[in-house]
Design a protein around this motif. Structure first.
Motif, PDB file in Angstrom:
ATOM      1  N   GLY A  83     -37.577   1.690 -18.244  1.00  0.00           N
ATOM      2  CA  GLY A  83     -37.003   2.203 -17.243  1.00  0.00           C
ATOM      3  C   GLY A  83     -37.224   3.841 -17.064  1.00  0.00           C
ATOM      4  N   SER A  84     -37.400   4.524 -18.289  1.00  0.00           N
ATOM      5  CA  SER A  84     -37.387   5.926 -18.169  1.00  0.00           C
ATOM      6  C   SER A  84     -38.849   6.444 -18.215  1.00  0.00           C
ATOM      7  N   ASP A  85     -39.788   5.461 -18.028  1.00  0.00           N
ATOM      8  CA  ASP A  85     -41.064   5.919 -17.853  1.00  0.00           C
ATOM      9  C   ASP A  85     -41.400   6.362 -16.457  1.00  0.00           C
ATOM     10  N   GLU A  86     -42.331   7.244 -16.317  1.00  0.00           N
ATOM     11  CA  GLU A  86     -42.614   7.714 -14.693  1.00  0.00           C
ATOM     12  C   GLU A  86     -43.073   6.609 -14.114  1.00  0.00           C
ATOM     13  N   PHE A  87     -42.654   6.380 -12.774  1.00  0.00           N
ATOM     14  CA  PHE A  87     -43.201   5.433 -11.851  1.00  0.00           C
ATOM     15  C   PHE A  87     -44.632   5.668 -11.657  1.00  0.00           C
ATOM     16  N   LYS A  88     -45.495   4.508 -11.851  1.00  0.00           N
ATOM     17  CA  LYS A  88     -46.757   4.355 -11.442  1.00  0.00           C
ATOM     18  C   LYS A  88     -46.863   3.076 -10.661  1.00  0.00           C
ATOM     19  N   PRO A  89     -47.422   3.164  -9.413  1.00  0.00           N
ATOM     20  CA  PRO A  89     -47.794   1.921  -8.556  1.00  0.00           C
ATOM     21  C   PRO A  89     -48.789   1.130  -9.247  1.00  0.00           C
ATOM     22  N   PHE A  90     -48.530  -0.101  -9.128  1.00  0.00           N
ATOM     23  CA  PHE A  90     -49.493  -1.076  -9.396  1.00  0.00           C
ATOM     24  C   PHE A  90     -50.663  -1.263  -8.603  1.00  0.00           C
ATOM     25  N   ILE A  91     -51.903  -0.602  -8.980  1.00  0.00           N
ATOM     26  CA  ILE A  91     -53.074  -0.779  -8.298  1.00  0.00           C
ATOM     27  C   ILE A  91     -54.042  -1.583  -8.593  1.00  0.00           C
ATOM     28  N   ARG A  92     -54.363  -2.694  -7.718  1.00  0.00           N
ATOM     29  CA  ARG A  92     -55.175  -3.717  -8.060  1.00  0.00           C
ATOM     30  C   ARG A  92     -56.607  -3.322  -8.382  1.00  0.00           C
ATOM     31  N   ARG A  93     -57.360  -4.100  -9.166  1.00  0.00           N
ATOM     32  CA  ARG A  93     -58.742  -3.882  -9.395  1.00  0.00           C
ATOM     33  C   ARG A  93     -59.388  -4.208  -8.164  1.00  0.00           C
ATOM     34  N   LEU A  94     -58.763  -5.410  -7.619  1.00  0.00           N
ATOM     35  CA  LEU A  94     -59.575  -5.917  -5.989  1.00  0.00           C
ATOM     36  C   LEU A  94     -58.279  -5.863  -5.060  1.00  0.00           C
ATOM     37  N   PRO A  95     -58.666  -4.919  -4.351  1.00  0.00           N
ATOM     38  CA  PRO A  95     -57.457  -4.781  -3.215  1.00  0.00           C
ATOM     39  C   PRO A  95     -57.315  -5.921  -2.214  1.00  0.00           C
ATOM     40  N   LYS A 145     -47.250  -9.047 -21.601  1.00  0.00           N
ATOM     41  CA  LYS A 145     -47.463  -7.971 -22.708  1.00  0.00           C
ATOM     42  C   LYS A 145     -47.334  -6.599 -22.267  1.00  0.00           C
ATOM     43  N   TYR A 146     -47.884  -6.212 -20.973  1.00  0.00           N
ATOM     44  CA  TYR A 146     -48.021  -4.817 -20.605  1.00  0.00           C
ATOM     45  C   TYR A 146     -47.087  -4.747 -19.229  1.00  0.00           C
ATOM     46  N   ARG A 147     -46.137  -5.597 -19.154  1.00  0.00           N
ATOM     47  CA  ARG A 147     -44.989  -5.594 -18.057  1.00  0.00           C
ATOM     48  C   ARG A 147     -45.209  -5.140 -16.919  1.00  0.00           C
ATOM     49  N   TYR A 148     -46.104  -5.698 -16.279  1.00  0.00           N
ATOM     50  CA  TYR A 148     -46.481  -5.346 -14.804  1.00  0.00           C
ATOM     51  C   TYR A 148     -46.322  -6.483 -13.908  1.00  0.00           C
ATOM     52  N   ILE A 149     -46.019  -6.359 -12.536  1.00  0.00           N
ATOM     53  CA  ILE A 149     -46.062  -7.550 -11.752  1.00  0.00           C
ATOM     54  C   ILE A 149     -46.938  -7.126 -10.589  1.00  0.00           C
ATOM     55  N   PRO A 150     -48.009  -8.126 -10.325  1.00  0.00           N
ATOM     56  CA  PRO A 150     -48.853  -7.570  -9.137  1.00  0.00           C
ATOM     57  C   PRO A 150     -48.311  -7.743  -7.858  1.00  0.00           C
ATOM     58  N   PHE A 151     -47.227  -8.217  -7.672  1.00  0.00           N
ATOM     59  CA  PHE A 151     -46.682  -8.556  -6.164  1.00  0.00           C
ATOM     60  C   PHE A 151     -45.622  -7.591  -6.017  1.00  0.00           C
ATOM     61  N   ASN A 152     -45.150  -7.487  -4.389  1.00  0.00           N
ATOM     62  CA  ASN A 152     -44.229  -6.553  -3.967  1.00  0.00           C
ATOM     63  C   ASN A 152     -42.830  -7.167  -4.029  1.00  0.00           C
ATOM     64  N   THR A 153     -42.766  -8.648  -4.284  1.00  0.00           N
ATOM     65  CA  THR A 153     -41.728  -9.293  -3.982  1.00  0.00           C
ATOM     66  C   THR A 153     -40.774  -9.332  -5.226  1.00  0.00           C
ATOM     67  N   GLY A 154     -39.467  -8.667  -5.142  1.00  0.00           N
ATOM     68  CA  GLY A 154     -38.483  -8.632  -6.270  1.00  0.00           C
ATOM     69  C   GLY A 154     -38.363  -7.001  -6.485  1.00  0.00           C
ATOM     70  N   LYS A 155     -39.299  -6.342  -6.127  1.00  0.00           N
ATOM     71  CA  LYS A 155     -39.388  -4.856  -6.474  1.00  0.00           C
ATOM     72  C   LYS A 155     -38.353  -4.027  -5.450  1.00  0.00           C
ATOM     73  N   GLN A 156     -37.855  -2.941  -6.219  1.00  0.00           N
ATOM     74  CA  GLN A 156     -36.805  -2.185  -5.262  1.00  0.00           C
ATOM     75  C   GLN A 156     -37.485  -1.607  -4.399  1.00  0.00           C
ATOM     76  N   LYS A 157     -36.714  -1.326  -3.166  1.00  0.00           N
ATOM     77  CA  LYS A 157     -37.401  -0.617  -2.020  1.00  0.00           C
ATOM     78  C   LYS A 157     -36.784   0.467  -1.580  1.00  0.00           C
ATOM     79  N   TYR A 158     -36.957   1.711  -1.499  1.00  0.00           N
ATOM     80  CA  TYR A 158     -36.365   2.785  -1.163  1.00  0.00           C
ATOM     81  C   TYR A 158     -36.188   3.180   0.132  1.00  0.00           C
ATOM     82  N   GLY A 159     -35.176   3.296   0.877  1.00  0.00           N
ATOM     83  CA  GLY A 159     -35.265   3.751   2.119  1.00  0.00           C
ATOM     84  C   GLY A 159     -34.558   4.877   2.491  1.00  0.00           C
ATOM     85  N   GLY A 160     -34.658   5.925   1.355  1.00  0.00           N
ATOM     86  CA  GLY A 160     -34.034   7.299   1.586  1.00  0.00           C
ATOM     87  C   GLY A 160     -34.162   8.053   2.664  1.00  0.00           C
TER      88      GLY A 160
END
Length: 195
Positions: free
Chosen positions: A100-112, A166-181
């Motif tokens: 959780g303390s790591d810098e946020f990096k968005p998941f970028i797919r190999r195939l968009p 193993k690398y703790r990534y989720i390739p989908f947007n469902t369930g991810k926190q969304k910010y409406g700042g």
């Protein structure tokens, strides 16, 4: 005789110009579909159903369907995989965040998503056209192909899911926190003015 030889380059140039014009128009309408993901996928689903009906009523073309299935599985792996594989990156290079303390990096797919959709749609179109040529209707015992594809799918997905864990990534947007700042700040400012 000179007139016949001289028409060749003119005809080729006119054909090339029409092909370029068609390509430009096709790309224009393809670009217009980009923001309409739901409608694109509904259209592809309808095309897949049309293909399935064609194969069902033709009672053949199982090799074409098997090849289509393998190709779709390959596309799915590209869609679920990150652009840069953490296994292949050097340890001092950029990695996916694991804490959780790591810098946020968005998941970028190999195939968009758009290229994934476009490749699937093209594959169904090509497979559908292939069902009209008896050359591609090779007689095979289709249950073996189906079982082999299911085993291949399960093994491939198991490996992909283990990689995700193993690398703790989720390739989908469902369930991810969304910010409406921006929205929250604007509503907070309007409520403070009302007081």
């Amino acid at each position: 005789m000179e007139g016949v030889g001289g028409d060749g380059p003119l005809t080729a140039a006119a054909l090339n110009q029409r092909r370029h014009e068609f390509s430009r128009i096709f790309q224009y309408y393809l670009d217009k579909t980009t923001p309409h993901a739901l409608y694109r996928w509904i259209g592809t689903f309808a095309l897949a159903c049309l293909y399935a009906l064609r194969v069902y009523y033709a009672q053949g073309f199982y090799i074409v369907s098997y090849g289509l299935g393998i190709y779709l599985l390959n596309l799915l792996i590209g869609f679920l995989s990150p652009l840069t594989d953490p296994e292949l990156e050097p340890s001092d290079g950029p990695t996916l965040p694991t804490k959780g303390s790591d810098e946020f990096k968005p998941f970028i797919r190999r195939l968009p998503e758009f290229k994934f959709w476009y490749a699937i749609t093209k594959a169904f179109c090509v497979a559908f056209v292939m069902t009209f040529f008896s050359l591609f209707d090779v007689p095979v015992f289709w249950p073996i192909l189906l079982i082999y594809w299911i085993v291949l799918f399960v093994l491939t997905m198991k490996r992909q899911i283990m990689h995700m864990i193993k690398y703790r990534y989720i390739p989908f947007n469902t369930g991810k926190q969304k910010y409406g700042g921006g929205k929250r700040a604007a509503s907070g400012a309007s409520s403070s003015r009302a007081d």
